[in-house]
Design a protein around this motif. Structure first.
Motif, short mmCIF file in Angstrom:
data_model
loop_
_atom_site.label_atom_id
_atom_site.label_comp_id
_atom_site.label_asym_id
_atom_site.label_seq_id
_atom_site.Cartn_x
_atom_site.Cartn_y
_atom_site.Cartn_z
N ILE A 166 0.84 -1.21 0.00
CA ILE A 166 0.00 0.00 0.00
C ILE A 166 0.87 1.25 0.00
O ILE A 166 1.72 1.41 0.90
CB ILE A 166 -0.90 0.08 1.27
N TYR A 189 -19.74 2.06 1.88
CA TYR A 189 -18.43 1.76 1.30
C TYR A 189 -17.51 1.14 2.37
O TYR A 189 -16.82 0.15 2.12
CB TYR A 189 -17.82 3.03 0.72
N SER A 217 -4.01 4.61 1.12
CA SER A 217 -5.42 4.31 0.77
C SER A 217 -6.25 5.57 0.61
O SER A 217 -7.48 5.50 0.54
CB SER A 217 -6.04 3.40 1.83
N ALA A 236 -7.52 7.32 -4.84
CA ALA A 236 -8.04 8.64 -4.42
C ALA A 236 -6.94 9.57 -3.88
O ALA A 236 -6.03 9.95 -4.61
CB ALA A 236 -9.18 8.44 -3.43
N GLY A 237 -7.03 9.94 -2.59
CA GLY A 237 -6.04 10.86 -2.03
C GLY A 237 -4.61 10.36 -2.16
O GLY A 237 -3.68 11.16 -2.24
N LYS A 248 -15.50 -7.48 2.45
CA LYS A 248 -14.56 -8.03 1.49
C LYS A 248 -13.59 -9.00 2.17
O LYS A 248 -13.15 -9.97 1.61
CB LYS A 248 -13.82 -6.83 0.86
N LYS A 249 -13.29 -8.68 3.45
CA LYS A 249 -12.32 -9.48 4.21
C LYS A 249 -12.89 -10.84 4.61
O LYS A 249 -12.17 -11.81 4.66
CB LYS A 249 -12.00 -8.76 5.52
N ASN A 279 -10.77 7.31 -7.62
CA ASN A 279 -11.96 6.46 -7.65
C ASN A 279 -13.14 7.04 -6.87
O ASN A 279 -14.08 6.32 -6.53
CB ASN A 279 -11.62 5.08 -7.09
N GLU A 280 -13.10 8.36 -6.58
CA GLU A 280 -14.13 8.97 -5.75
C GLU A 280 -15.54 8.61 -6.20
O GLU A 280 -16.42 8.33 -5.38
CB GLU A 280 -13.98 10.51 -5.75
N LEU A 311 -7.79 9.52 1.52
CA LEU A 311 -8.29 10.19 2.72
C LEU A 311 -8.91 9.17 3.66
O LEU A 311 -9.56 8.22 3.22
CB LEU A 311 -9.35 11.24 2.34
N LYS A 329 -15.06 -3.87 4.81
CA LYS A 329 -14.97 -4.86 5.90
C LYS A 329 -15.46 -6.22 5.44
O LYS A 329 -14.86 -7.24 5.75
CB LYS A 329 -15.76 -4.39 7.12
N ILE A 362 -11.52 7.73 5.53
CA ILE A 362 -12.97 7.88 5.36
C ILE A 362 -13.65 8.12 6.71
O ILE A 362 -14.65 8.85 6.77
CB ILE A 362 -13.56 6.65 4.63
N1 CO8 Z 1 -10.08 5.26 5.25
C1 CO8 Z 1 -10.32 4.62 6.43
N2 CO8 Z 1 -10.14 3.30 6.61
C2 CO8 Z 1 -9.69 2.59 5.56
C3 CO8 Z 1 -9.43 3.18 4.31
C4 CO8 Z 1 -9.64 4.58 4.17
N3 CO8 Z 1 -9.39 5.23 3.02
N4 CO8 Z 1 -9.01 2.21 3.47
C5 CO8 Z 1 -9.00 1.06 4.17
N5 CO8 Z 1 -9.41 1.28 5.43
C6 CO8 Z 1 -9.50 0.31 6.53
C7 CO8 Z 1 -10.44 -0.84 6.19
O1 CO8 Z 1 -11.78 -0.53 6.49
C8 CO8 Z 1 -9.89 -1.93 7.08
O2 CO8 Z 1 -10.34 -1.68 8.42
P1 CO8 Z 1 -10.62 -2.90 9.46
O3 CO8 Z 1 -9.29 -3.60 9.60
O4 CO8 Z 1 -11.08 -2.21 10.70
O5 CO8 Z 1 -11.66 -3.78 8.82
C9 CO8 Z 1 -8.37 -1.66 7.08
O6 CO8 Z 1 -8.22 -0.31 6.69
C10 CO8 Z 1 -7.61 -2.53 6.09
O7 CO8 Z 1 -8.24 -2.43 4.83
P2 CO8 Z 1 -8.37 -3.67 3.83
O8 CO8 Z 1 -8.70 -4.91 4.60
O9 CO8 Z 1 -9.31 -3.28 2.75
O10 CO8 Z 1 -6.86 -3.79 3.32
P3 CO8 Z 1 -6.35 -4.41 1.94
O11 CO8 Z 1 -4.88 -4.51 2.09
O12 CO8 Z 1 -7.12 -5.63 1.56
O13 CO8 Z 1 -6.70 -3.30 0.83
C11 CO8 Z 1 -6.85 -1.04 -0.01
C12 CO8 Z 1 -6.09 -2.04 0.90
C13 CO8 Z 1 -6.66 -1.45 -1.46
C14 CO8 Z 1 -6.22 0.33 0.22
C15 CO8 Z 1 -8.33 -1.07 0.38
O14 CO8 Z 1 -8.45 -0.93 1.79
C16 CO8 Z 1 -9.14 0.02 -0.27
O15 CO8 Z 1 -9.48 -0.06 -1.41
N6 CO8 Z 1 -9.48 1.05 0.54
C17 CO8 Z 1 -10.36 2.13 0.10
C18 CO8 Z 1 -9.58 3.15 -0.61
C19 CO8 Z 1 -10.47 4.26 -1.10
O16 CO8 Z 1 -11.41 4.06 -1.81
N7 CO8 Z 1 -10.14 5.47 -0.64
C20 CO8 Z 1 -10.88 6.62 -1.03
C21 CO8 Z 1 -10.89 7.62 0.10
S1 CO8 Z 1 -11.69 9.11 -0.41
C22 CO8 Z 1 -10.46 10.16 -0.92
O17 CO8 Z 1 -9.31 9.89 -0.76
C23 CO8 Z 1 -10.81 11.46 -1.62
C24 CO8 Z 1 -12.09 12.02 -1.19
C25 CO8 Z 1 -12.32 13.40 -1.78
C26 CO8 Z 1 -13.43 14.15 -1.03
C27 CO8 Z 1 -14.58 14.42 -1.87
C28 CO8 Z 1 -15.66 15.26 -1.21
C29 CO8 Z 1 -16.63 14.51 -0.28
#
Ligand code: CO8
Length: 260
Positions: free
Chosen positions: A61, A251, A64, A110-111, A258-259, A135-136, A66, A256, A68
């Motif tokens: 990684i 989302y 990931s 995303a961020g 997915k795991k 991917n927002e 911002l 969660k 969320i």
């Molecule tokens: N924020 C908070 N928690 C997160 C995030 C995130 N961005 N990404 C992952 N996590 C958490 C998961 O929920 C999980 O938590 P838990 O262990 O408590 O279940 C933990 O981190 C580990 O995640 P994964 O099990 O999914 O880990 P993987 O190694 O399988 O996958 C990835 C890693 C590929 C990074 C995957 O977690 C993923 O796809 N995450 C989402 C990424 C994403 O879509 N981010 C977008 C954020 S929005 C942004 O950045 C811009 C917003 C702009 C604002 C617009 C106006 C409103």
């Protein structure tokens, strides 16, 4: 402040290496963003430092994006502080006088993608399991205009338009084909390559490179500076909507599930 969300080291060549280290996924929390901006400011003000390589200390990684949870069920004051910190990070990184190289050693949605896009050069590990993109739209949210501007400046209008509407996450080889990353290398060669690219960029006189960079980026930076408060208001009104809160919660649940 959490211990070592960032490891920072300035080498003799005047190049700092900054490694994101905020398990599990280097999500950009308020605390992380604040520490990142302060670190950038310190490097910027350090005359011994001319360039920075940004990478991740976590396997698989880069970031990931911002955090969320910072956008779910929080107060207006919190949203204001959080969004200002996101803006501050981007203004510092995109406007940096240093040479900035992203060594993208994992997924970067995303961020996380914004951070890579804001650097001068992007090198990604050639693993097709790693993806990058804004991917927002997949989260039911909209990338702000300055995310979009940064993206357009790297890949051009047509690719950005399609990729943003579809909220695409591009596997590394596709990202390279689109110009979203400049080079792919085997993961074990990533830092070596980043250092070589950095040396090439640093071979030029700083003042000429910096003035050129400013000329290329100023309009986009000025646009956010001029509309900063309005952009914060937009973010708050958008993120406070119940429909958006619901999308973000769903989302997070999907991540969660997915795991299991
Ligand atoms: N924020 C908070 N928690 C997160 C995030 C995130 N961005 N990404 C992952 N996590 C958490 C998961 O929920 C999980 O938590 P838990 O262990 O408590 O279940 C933990 O981190 C580990 O995640 P994964 O099990 O999914 O880990 P993987 O190694 O399988 O996958 C990835 C890693 C590929 C990074 C995957 O977690 C993923 O796809 N995450 C989402 C990424 C994403 O879509 N981010 C977008 C954020 S929005 C942004 O950045 C811009 C917003 C702009 C604002 C617009 C106006 C409103």
């Amino acid at each position: 402040m959490a211990a070592a969300t960032l490891a920072r080291r300035i080498g003799r060549s005047g190049v700092a290496v900054m490694k994101f280290k905020s398990p599990p996924v280097n999500s950009l929390s308020l605390e992380f963003l604040t520490e990142f901006s302060i670190s950038l400011e310190k490097l910027e003000n350090n005359r011994a430092c001319r360039g920075v390589i940004i990478t991740s200390a976590l396997p698989k990684i880069f970031s990931s994006g911002l955090d969320i949870t910072e956008m779910c069920g929080k107060s207006i004051e919190h949203y204001t502080e959080f969004w200002r910190a996101v803006q501050e990070m981007w203004l510092r990184l995109y406007g940096s006088n240093m040479v900035t190289v992203a060594a993208v050693n994992g997924s970067s949605p995303a961020g996380g993608c914004l951070i890579a896009l804001s650097c001068d050069y992007r090198i990604m590990a050639e693993n097709p399991k790693f993806s990058i993109g804004l991917n927002e739209a997949q989260l039911g949210i909209v990338a702000p205009f300055w995310f979009k501007d940064t993206f357009v400046n790297v890949v051009g209008h047509r690719i950005a338009e399609r990729s943003l509407q579809l909220g695409s996450l591009h596997p590394a080889p596709e990202a390279h084909k689109l110009g979203l990353v400049d080079e792919l290398v085997p993961e074990e060669k990533l830092m070596e390559k980043a250092a070589a690219v950095m040396a090439q960029w640093l071979a030029l006189p700083d003042h000429a490179r910096q003035l050129t960079k400013t000329m290329m980026r100023k309009a986009v930076l000025d646009r956010l500076v001029a509309h900063r408060e309005e952009d914060i208001k937009n973010f708050i009104s958008f993120v406070s909507k119940e429909s958006i809160q619901k999308s973000l919660r769903m989302y997070m649940e999907m991540l969660k599930k997915k795991k299991s």
